[in-house]
Design a protein around this motif. Structure first.
Motif, short mmCIF file in Angstrom:
data_model
loop_
_atom_site.label_atom_id
_atom_site.label_comp_id
_atom_site.label_asym_id
_atom_site.label_seq_id
_atom_site.Cartn_x
_atom_site.Cartn_y
_atom_site.Cartn_z
N ALA A 31 0.93 -1.11 -0.06
CA ALA A 31 0.16 0.01 0.25
C ALA A 31 0.95 1.28 -0.12
CB ALA A 31 -0.97 0.01 1.16
N LEU A 32 0.73 2.19 -0.98
CA LEU A 32 1.41 3.36 -1.25
C LEU A 32 1.03 4.66 -0.42
CD1 LEU A 32 2.10 2.51 -5.02
CD2 LEU A 32 3.64 1.91 -3.09
N TYR A 48 6.14 6.69 -7.04
CA TYR A 48 6.43 5.36 -6.71
C TYR A 48 7.33 4.56 -7.29
CZ TYR A 48 2.58 7.36 -3.79
OH TYR A 48 1.89 8.09 -3.12
N GLU A 49 8.65 4.44 -6.79
CA GLU A 49 9.69 3.58 -7.64
C GLU A 49 9.78 2.08 -6.85
OE1 GLU A 49 12.52 7.18 -9.42
OE2 GLU A 49 13.30 5.67 -8.23
N ASN A 99 -9.25 0.23 -3.28
CA ASN A 99 -8.67 -0.77 -3.63
C ASN A 99 -7.32 -0.76 -4.51
OD1 ASN A 99 -9.90 0.18 -6.03
ND2 ASN A 99 -11.57 -1.10 -6.19
N LYS A 100 -6.50 0.05 -3.95
CA LYS A 100 -5.38 0.58 -4.53
C LYS A 100 -4.06 -0.17 -4.33
CE LYS A 100 -6.75 5.55 -4.68
NZ LYS A 100 -6.32 6.82 -4.06
N SER A 101 -4.13 -1.10 -3.36
CA SER A 101 -2.91 -1.83 -3.05
C SER A 101 -2.37 -2.69 -4.15
CB SER A 101 -3.08 -2.80 -1.93
OG SER A 101 -3.89 -3.74 -2.18
N ILE A 102 -1.11 -2.94 -4.41
CA ILE A 102 -0.46 -3.67 -5.58
C ILE A 102 0.08 -5.15 -4.92
CG2 ILE A 102 -0.17 -1.87 -6.93
CD1 ILE A 102 2.40 -1.82 -6.14
#
Length: 388
Positions: A31-32, A48-49, A99-102
């Protein structure tokens, strides 16, 4: 701008890398943090790298996936680092449930994931070393039940917002999030609805879901737990640090990996010193620190704060497992300072890596950055390496 050492303190979690990843799978859920576009900020200019590294002699294929499907497939080998940049759309925005997590996953073997957040408008860089899902279930578990339990530590004592985010690996993951009583109620948006932190403490997260709380109050002492794998991130944004608008971010370690012995050393380049936040998980935890009077944390989830002067180290021992978080580069009450503020979860002596791991530095700080590894046999010293 002066870049402080980016301290990456590597955790072992009880087994060797080869044993833990014999099946080949490595999975990170991310999660950013770090932005707010609600207050008339159309473009916060945040990137976000994702930086991936491996010791493997063969190439590893890594998929980066979000709620809408595959974002990209990356190839990682031992010749250096592989970098992929995500824009602000995947970043958590204020207090929100989304629902943004990767998920960053490989079926080919072990790799390390670092995430660097860059703020173009403030020329700022901060990052963290990810913890694989396969490593989360630590040795200090209750008998007969795997619990993913966390106690948060944040820092926004000199302004800005403390942030805390939780993300899940699986659908229908029940999560409890209890903020400290001193924190004013936080309204967390979810589409056209909302959650209130003093009323709603139980949440159900699906795969790719994440929830973030942010507040001007310190969120240290927040208790999060689930019986399904979850990841927790803590940090801050818009912290006034000298002439720099700073932010911090770190992935927290489950309490099942906490230890009773730590060694810390001041990492800063300025004169103020580093801040140590020591969090208890048990009542009546006695703590001794070289250079400080001993003390007792009487309650569970209680926090003690100590300042470690420039050039000093301390050996910490506790009667029960504790969490130690180190904040480096604070320029409190110091004029004309431009240091980078950084936050690091310190590994215990019991849980430090004793085998080589490849990590990378952000290119903008490549000459200044160092990585510190605490080992079980050399816990009064630190090994530093250059950047790949």
């Amino acid at each position: 701008m002066i870049f402080l050492p980016i301290s990456v303190l590597l955790l072992l979690f009880g087994v060797s890398i080869k044993e833990a990843y014999a099946a080949g799978n490595t999975t990170y859920v991310v999660a950013l943090l770090g932005q707010d576009i609600q207050n008339d900020t159309v473009n916060p200019d945040i990137n976000y790298e994702l930086v991936l590294s491996t010791n493997s002699t063969s190439s590893i294929s890594v998929d980066v996936t979000g709620i809408d499907g595959l974002i990209t497939t990356l190839t990682v080998d031992d010749t250096g680092k592989t970098v992929h940049t995500l824009d602000q759309t995947k970043g958590m925005n204020g207090s929100e449930y989304s629902n943004k997590s990767i998920i960053v996953h490989s079926a080919d073997g072990f790799f390390t994931l670092q995430v660097f957040i860059t703020r173009g408008d403030h020329n700022y860089i901060e990052g963290f070393l990810g913890i694989p899902i396969q490593s989360l279930a630590g040795p200090n578990q209750p008998v007969g039940q795997t619990v993913y339990s966390y106690v948060a530590a944040t820092f926004c004592d000199v302004g800005g917002y403390c942030q805390l985010a939780v993300a899940a690996l699986n659908d229908k993951t029940a999560v409890s999030i209890v903020l400290p009583s001193h924190v004013e109620e936080i309204v967390c948006c979810k589409g056209k609805g909302y959650h209130r932190s003093k009323r709603d403490t139980a949440f159900t997260l699906n795969k790719f879901d994440s929830i973030q709380f942010e507040s001007t109050y310190d969120l240290t002492g927040t208790v999060i737990y689930s019986f399904e794998p979850i990841v927790v991130f803590a940090g801050s944004r818009n912290v006034s640090n000298g002439e720099v608008i700073a932010h911090t971010v770190e992935q927290l370690v489950p309490s099942s990996h906490w230890g009773t012995e730590y060694v810390v050393t001041n990492l800063g380049t300025n004169g103020y010193g580093d801040i140590l936040k020591i969090v208890s998980h048990w009542s009546d935890t006695k703590i001794t620190m070289k250079g400080f009077p001993s003390f007792i944390l009487k309650n569970r989830y209680q926090t003690a704060v100590r300042r470690l002067d420039k050039g000093f180290s301390s050996h910490i021992q506790a009667s029960h497992p504790i969490q130690v978080v180190q904040i480096t580069g604070l320029t409190y009450a110091t004029e004309n300072e431009t240091s980078t503020l950084s936050m690091t979860v310190v590994p215990s002596v019991q849980n430090a890596y004793t085998e080589p791991v490849t990590v990378a530095c952000h290119g903008a700080a490549a000459q200044q950055a160092q990585f510190y590894i605490v080992t079980g046999n050399q816990y009064f010293g630190r090994i530093h390496s250059g950047c790949t």
